[in-house]
Scaffold this active site. Structure first.
Site, PDB file in Angstrom:
ATOM      1  CG  HIS A 178      -1.787  -1.319   1.256  1.00  0.00           C
ATOM      2  ND1 HIS A 178      -3.152  -1.128   0.595  1.00  0.00           N
ATOM      3  CD2 HIS A 178      -1.727  -2.258   1.724  1.00  0.00           C
ATOM      4  CE1 HIS A 178      -3.794  -2.360   1.088  1.00  0.00           C
ATOM      5  NE2 HIS A 178      -3.080  -3.221   1.739  1.00  0.00           N
ATOM      6  CB  SER A 214      17.132  18.802 -16.269  1.00  0.00           C
ATOM      7  OG  SER A 214      16.623  20.192 -16.039  1.00  0.00           O
ATOM      8  CE  LYS A 229      15.043  16.043 -12.130  1.00  0.00           C
ATOM      9  NZ  LYS A 229      14.527  15.207 -12.956  1.00  0.00           N
ATOM     10  CD  GLU A 276      11.384   9.071 -17.576  1.00  0.00           C
ATOM     11  OE1 GLU A 276      11.553   9.428 -18.526  1.00  0.00           O
ATOM     12  OE2 GLU A 276      11.368   9.711 -16.530  1.00  0.00           O
TER      13      GLU A 276
END
Length: 443
Positions: free
Chosen positions: A167, A297, A303, A310
């Protein structure tokens, strides 16, 4: 006449009409389907010659021309849009015309190249076999590679204890290796699902001709062609249980697409978990470090993004969409013919290609380079209050719950609060052994 690239156009009038009739997407039929049309035509010519129905010289020339299609030399000679007549008649005629042109003026596209065949049995046969071929020789090896990469990480991370999560909340400790072992099992079962469906995918309607009756074909034609194709490719090609079913329904592909969709669901789960485990590096979970592939980025220096995860989830979304289109296409088997075969072909082969690429890239560019942040994982294992579950057999659920409540409110550790409440150190040493907790049946 010359094409735009000055290469001769080998097709004839029926192909030209179809090109003019269907300027829909600008996307031709998948190349594997065109190549399998060529393979079937070449085998059919040789079989018809053996049966005494076709001149041996013609058959040899037809087979030679067809072999060039099989080799991929003539992919640009199949210009008809994939959104065409639902039986694939236009592309079947396209193949007949290209082969006839190459085989010589005395070879007729219909009478010779298409002998013993109909678009209604040849085109779906080519689609089934193209999908079968791509799955066996491209997708399954790619899946095996991904499963092996995940299994290697499962072994590498076998002793890295961490907090489990259910959960999205802290749960009892597990190992990072157990999580990766679960991912590997998902892919292995995906392989099994596809392998289970392949024999039904390999049941082709060849020999049914227009409606499943076999009109205008020799009774031995289909069996001989199947035998020849199986011998050439090693693929599990077989006769259908019923020619009317095989002509009118595309259930074998619908089933395979379902297995592809299930794999897409599995890959989404795996990719999402991996990118969440690698989130951070300071404000996320940061339990693993993913390979740095590129700048993450254009504005934030340093980053790094989970780009391969993805990609995998985007591919999965497309495959699930393709499956929906295939299911709808499979429903369009009206009476003796399904008329959505080109759409089904486009989507199933797209799914196979995308999944094969995604599995390979995910293994090579992500999974193989994952590193465990052992200290972070072990820190989370010690923080999880759900570890109090292991105290239940010693002090009972209610007393353990009191300890959890106090630890949560005070920010202190379970061990500290439990000791304060009178739990002996020997009990705590046994119960709060996080490695043993993750593997309770291996001690």
């Amino acid at each position: 006449m010359a094409g735009t690239d000055e290469r001769q156009e080998l097709w004839g009038g029926e192909t030209t009409k179809a090109v003019a009739n269907f300027p829909v997407s600008g996307e031709p039929i998948p190349a594997p389907v065109a190549r399998w049309l060529g393979r079937i035509k070449g085998a059919a010519a040789r079989v018809n010659a053996d049966l005494g129905l076709l001149d041996a010289g013609k058959a040899e020339r037809i087979a030679a021309a067809a072999s060039r299609i099989v080799a991929g030399e003539l992919d640009d000679q199949f210009p008809i849009d994939v959104f065409q007549t639902g039986s694939g008649t236009s592309s079947n005629m396209n193949a007949n015309e290209v082969i006839a042109t190459l085989a010589g003026e005395d070879v007729h596209a219909n009478d010779d190249v298409n002998m013993g065949q109909s678009s209604n049995d040849v085109f779906p046969s080519a689609v089934h076999l193209a999908a079968l071929d791509e799955i066996v020789n491209d997708l399954l090896p790619a899946m095996d590679k991904l499963a092996a990469s995940l299994e290697a990480k499962a072994e590498e991370f076998d002793d890295v204890v961490k907090s489990g999560r259910t959960h999205w909340m802290d749960a009892v400790p597990v190992t990072l290796g157990q999580e990766f072992g679960g991912y590997a099992a998902q892919v292995r079962q995906g392989i099994e699902r596809l392998q289970d469906a392949l024999p039904r995918l390999g049941r082709i309607p060849l020999g049914g001709t227009a409606t499943g009756t076999g009109l205008n074909t020799h009774p031995e034609f289909a069996a001989r062609v199947r035998e020849l194709l199986s011998k050439e490719t090693g693929l599990p090609i077989s006769e259908p249980l019923d020619l009317f079913e095989a002509t009118a329904a595309r259930d074998g592909i619908v089933e395979v697409s379902g297995a592809l969709k299930t794999l897409a669901v599995s890959l989404t789960k795996i990719a999402n978990d991996i990118r969440f485990l690698g989130s951070g590096p300071r404000a996320g979970l940061a339990e693993i470090a993913l390979p740095e592939l590129q700048k993450g980025s254009s504005i934030m220096p340093g980053k790094v993004n989970p780009v391969m995860a993805e990609v995998v989830t985007q591919v999965a979304a497309q495959v699930i969409g393709n499956d929906t289109a295939i299911a709808i296409g499979g429903m369009q088997g009206h009476f003796e013919l399904n008329v959505f075969v080109p759409l089904i072909a486009r989507n199933v082969l797209d799914s196979v290609k995308l999944l094969a690429s995604a599995c390979r890239l995910f293994a090579e560019k992500c999974v193989d380079g994952i590193e465990a942040n052992r200290e972070t994982c072990e820190h989370y294992a010690e923080l999880t209050l759900s570890a109090a579950t292991a105290l239940n057999p010693y002090i009972g659920y209610d007393r353990a719950a009191e300890i959890v409540k106090e630890a949560a409110a005070s920010g202190r550790s379970l061990r500290e609060v439990a000791r304060e409440k009178g739990v002996e150190d020997s009990v705590l040493d046994d119960a709060l052994d996080y490695h043993a907790m993750a593997k309770p049946h291996q001690q």
